[in-house]
Design a protein around this motif. Structure first.
Motif, PDB file in Angstrom:
ATOM      1  N   CYS B  49       8.197 -11.151 -33.960  1.00  0.00           N
ATOM      2  CA  CYS B  49       9.140 -10.124 -34.932  1.00  0.00           C
ATOM      3  C   CYS B  49       8.819  -9.920 -36.297  1.00  0.00           C
ATOM      4  O   CYS B  49       8.370 -11.565 -36.306  1.00  0.00           O
ATOM      5  CB  CYS B  49      10.314 -10.072 -34.095  1.00  0.00           C
ATOM      6  SG  CYS B  49      11.089 -11.479 -34.384  1.00  0.00           S
ATOM      7  N   TYR B  51      11.635 -11.111 -38.161  1.00  0.00           N
ATOM      8  CA  TYR B  51      12.171 -11.964 -38.447  1.00  0.00           C
ATOM      9  C   TYR B  51      11.109 -13.404 -38.531  1.00  0.00           C
ATOM     10  O   TYR B  51      11.388 -14.156 -39.902  1.00  0.00           O
ATOM     11  CB  TYR B  51      13.346 -11.315 -37.542  1.00  0.00           C
ATOM     12  CG  TYR B  51      14.058 -13.843 -37.613  1.00  0.00           C
ATOM     13  CD1 TYR B  51      14.813 -14.104 -38.590  1.00  0.00           C
ATOM     14  CD2 TYR B  51      13.611 -13.852 -36.483  1.00  0.00           C
ATOM     15  CE1 TYR B  51      15.264 -15.319 -38.935  1.00  0.00           C
ATOM     16  CE2 TYR B  51      14.306 -15.632 -36.149  1.00  0.00           C
ATOM     17  CZ  TYR B  51      14.968 -16.461 -37.036  1.00  0.00           C
ATOM     18  OH  TYR B  51      15.129 -17.477 -36.957  1.00  0.00           O
ATOM     19  N   CYS B  75      16.333 -16.874 -31.698  1.00  0.00           N
ATOM     20  CA  CYS B  75      15.633 -16.507 -32.453  1.00  0.00           C
ATOM     21  C   CYS B  75      14.678 -17.789 -33.597  1.00  0.00           C
ATOM     22  O   CYS B  75      14.136 -17.599 -33.622  1.00  0.00           O
ATOM     23  CB  CYS B  75      16.436 -15.515 -33.395  1.00  0.00           C
ATOM     24  SG  CYS B  75      17.250 -14.051 -32.661  1.00  0.00           S
ATOM     25  N   THR B 137      18.651 -11.566 -38.581  1.00  0.00           N
ATOM     26  CA  THR B 137      18.093 -11.199 -36.939  1.00  0.00           C
ATOM     27  C   THR B 137      18.219 -10.053 -36.806  1.00  0.00           C
ATOM     28  O   THR B 137      19.499  -9.211 -36.926  1.00  0.00           O
ATOM     29  CB  THR B 137      18.539 -12.483 -36.087  1.00  0.00           C
ATOM     30  OG1 THR B 137      20.198 -12.788 -35.788  1.00  0.00           O
ATOM     31  CG2 THR B 137      17.924 -13.929 -36.678  1.00  0.00           C
ATOM     32  N   CYS B 138      18.405  -9.883 -35.369  1.00  0.00           N
ATOM     33  CA  CYS B 138      18.357  -8.298 -35.103  1.00  0.00           C
ATOM     34  C   CYS B 138      19.928  -7.824 -34.652  1.00  0.00           C
ATOM     35  O   CYS B 138      20.553  -6.752 -35.463  1.00  0.00           O
ATOM     36  CB  CYS B 138      17.466  -8.256 -33.571  1.00  0.00           C
ATOM     37  SG  CYS B 138      15.908  -7.638 -33.662  1.00  0.00           S
ATOM     38  N   GLY B 170      14.646  -8.959 -36.727  1.00  0.00           N
ATOM     39  CA  GLY B 170      13.249  -9.005 -35.820  1.00  0.00           C
ATOM     40  C   GLY B 170      12.388  -7.155 -36.069  1.00  0.00           C
ATOM     41  O   GLY B 170      11.360  -6.671 -36.313  1.00  0.00           O
TER      42      GLY B 170
END
Ligand code: SF4
Lengths: 115, 518
Positions: B49, B51, B75, B137-138, B170
């Motif tokens: 992803c 990230y 993550c 992060t997401c 991400g």
């Protein structure tokens, strides 16, 4: 005609397999690189003078020196050409490299407006 | 150049535009796989992803920094043991992994307060480290946590620390490549120009797009230092946070991985007028040309030539020993991005192997242009393959070895194809002259491993030979070689040390006097 095509194919093969400068990621950048590096290469090949004045020029010049050295080492026939022939050859080579990397390229990112 | 349709992907017709076969006399204007697009639903991609691309690839190799992910611990999975970008400060950035450990309750009530506590706690736990990078992060991006505000608050309360915020969750882009782009731009925007470095040489470069995998950048820095060139910063392998804030003072940006780091070079070119010189650090000839070009930029070609002659004389006989044994072996070159073009031509020329397929997980079409141009006719080029396509390709192409990441690598092993880790290496470094020989040795060991030969037998159906005695890699390799090659006195196997990097830390370099004033 076939003769010049064959010669260009050899030079093209070297550039496409060994160099990276023709592949910057935007069309305008590739145009700049091809134009400057091949222009200086032509001068060097014809034993004409080029003095790099800016850092950017120096980079083009470095690539050109390296290219011309490789051409002379790998393809001894190139040194036997006269000035006019060399210029014609390099002009046709530039046209071919421009086609492969810019005008005929299928890379959709080349015209991305960022950068 | 015909597009190639995988049998397993007939149900995903869009995939057809992502693979081509390079036919005789064909070039990249005839067909080019699509690239850098969102993965097609239904195709199980092997990508990472955005990230991951920002943090695990580019951010974390910076060595003197606390790298904190604001998000769930999951993550940060790809950190311990999976990355091998070592550093000369006892691998601080690899040994410790930090996450703010976001849970469901934080998603409901916000995680900013907790983030602040985490930052302060981390600085207190490691009082000697004064620099931090924060990664979005997401989950934390979706709830709208303002990391910049928190970072500013902490910097006000703790004036001796500096924090870099990387906002690359991400979902920001089709693959890790989106993250490379984001962190490049964020770094130049937020950090470059803040530190004035000490200039110790007349010749100053940034070495960009190099991540010190198993010591790669230390090997290259050694070459530059031997030529009297100051490496002001390395973006980012073994790089120091404050050195990277001084990137604007270099005279030249030497760019290795254009895929992940051309963005910052392009920006440095626009903002500071520093030109970009793309190089290849892998393989004797490309590396020699690259060193020569960097030196020529500064007018010190003689220093480069002396180094090239010395290294070539020392290592070429060993490379050629392996070349004799690897000639004609079929290779699938399946890395993430740039190695597909760094290696496609030079492994063929200098190790004698045949590249029968190239693929890229997150490369753009430009990477495919380079990769396809550099490989030989007949190669199958694939963009963002899914696992079934990789298996189909391996079964039909029957490679002797593949170079890829650890996830697809394990799949390869299951169908009895040896693999080398193209991202993290096996016994690297693989860059530099000695490194290139180490790569050849790893290929040799993988292909001729007696264990691998045994794995080709299926005990459920094959007859197992019981009369065979003990075999070694050498015996297997020699079986196909002419006597004069086996006994060639001028060739020899790798003779370097197990660890060829650590000694570089204590090396003393020639003192080329600086002549220009600052
Ligand atoms: S996609 Fe989002 S949740 Fe998954 S690892 Fe990347 S940042 Fe974390």
């Amino acid at each position: 005609m076939d003769d010049i095509k064959g010669k260009i194919a050899q030079l093209e093969d070297y550039i496409m397999k060994k160099c990276l400068w023709q592949f910057n990621s935007r069309a305008w950048d590739r145009k700049d690189q091809n134009e400057n590096i091949l222009k200086i290469s032509t001068l060097l090949l014809c034993e004409e003078h080029f003095i790099p004045e800016t850092p950017a020029d120096r980079c083009y010049w470095v690539e050109a020196v390296s290219l011309v050295d490789a051409f002379k080492n790998r393809y001894p026939w190139i040194s036997a050409l006269n000035k006019t022939e060399k210029k014609e050859l390099m002009e046709a080579l530039k046209e071919r490299i421009d086609f492969l990397t810019i005008t005929g390229s299928l890379n959709k990112e080349l015209t991305d407006p960022l950068y | 150049m015909p597009y190639h349709e995988f049998k397993c992907s007939e149900c995903i017709p869009e995939r057809k535009m992502h693979a081509v076969v390079k036919g005789p006399g064909e070039d990249i204007t005839m067909a080019l796989p699509l690239g850098y697009l969102n993965t097609i639903p239904g195709s199980i991609s092997e990508r990472g992803c955005a990230y991951c691309g920002a943090k695990h690839v580019i951010g974390t190799p910076m060595k003197d920094v606390i790298h904190l992910s604001h998000g769930p611990v999951g993550c940060t999975y790809d950190t311990w043991q999976t990355k091998r970008y070592i550093s000369d400060n006892d691998n601080f950035q690899l040994k410790y992994t930090y996450a703010s450990d976001v849970k469901e309750k934080n998603i409901v009530f916000g995680a900013e307060k907790m983030l602040k506590q985490n930052i302060i706690e981390a600085f207190k736990a490691f009082p000697k480290i004064k620099r931090m990078t924060l990664y979005q992060t997401c989950a934390t991006a979706l709830i709208g946590d303002d990391m910049n505000a928190i970072a500013d608050e902490v910097m006000e309360e703790m004036p001796d620390v500096d924090i870099f915020v990387c906002n690359s969750p991400g979902f920001r882009g089709p693959s890790q490549s989106g993250g490379h782009h984001t962190i490049n731009i964020a770094w130049i925007k937020d950090k470059v120009g803040q530190v004035e470095p000490k200039i110790t040489s007349d010749y100053v470069i940034n070495y960009v797009g190099e991540y010190n995998i198993q010591g790669d950048s230390e090997v290259m820095a050694d070459y530059f230092r031997r030529m009297g060139i100051q490496v002001l910063s390395t973006f980012t392998g073994n790089g120091s946070y404050d050195d990277l804030r001084a990137m604007h003072r270099a005279q030249l940006n030497v760019l290795e991985c254009a895929r992940s780091a051309e963005y910052i070079c392009n920006e440095l070119r626009v903002r500071y007028g520093t030109p970009r010189l793309d190089i290849d650090g892998f393989g004797f000839e490309p590396l020699s040309n690259s060193l020569r070009k960097v030196a020529m930029f500064f007018g010190i070609e003689d220093r480069a030539q002396a180094l090239i002659d010395e290294e070539t004389a020392r290592w070429k006989p060993e490379l050629d020993w392996y070349k004799e044994r690897l000639k004609g072996k079929k290779v699938c070159l399946w890395p993430g991005g740039s190695k597909l073009w760094h290696w496609a031509n030079v492994i063929h020329e200098e190790m004698g192997v045949e590249v029968i397929s190239v693929y890229t997980k997150f490369g753009h079409q430009g990477d495919m242009e380079k990769g396809i141009s550099r490989c030989e006719e007949g190669a199958l080029a694939i963009d963002d393959p899914n696992e079934l396509e990789s298996v189909e390709a391996m079964l039909s192409l029957k490679p002797d070895i593949i170079f890829t990441g650890k996830r697809p690598g394990e799949v390869a092993k299951k169908i009895r194809v040896p693999y080398l880790n193209a991202h993290a290496y096996h016994n690297g470094p693989w860059k530099g002259y000695e490194g290139w020989v180490r790569f050849a040795r790893d290929i040799y060991n993988a292909i001729y491993s007696p264990i691998h030969q045994l794995s080709l037998l299926d005990i459920s159906k094959d007859e197992i030979p019981t009369g065979n005695g003990f075999v070694t890699s050498g015996m297997i390799a020699n079986a196909g070689l002419a006597e004069e090659v086996i006994s060639a006195g001028d060739l020899r196997q790798y003779s370097g040390k197990y660890d060829c990097v650590s000694d570089l830390k204590n090396k003393i370099y020639p003192d080329f006097k600086k002549v220009t004033e600052e």
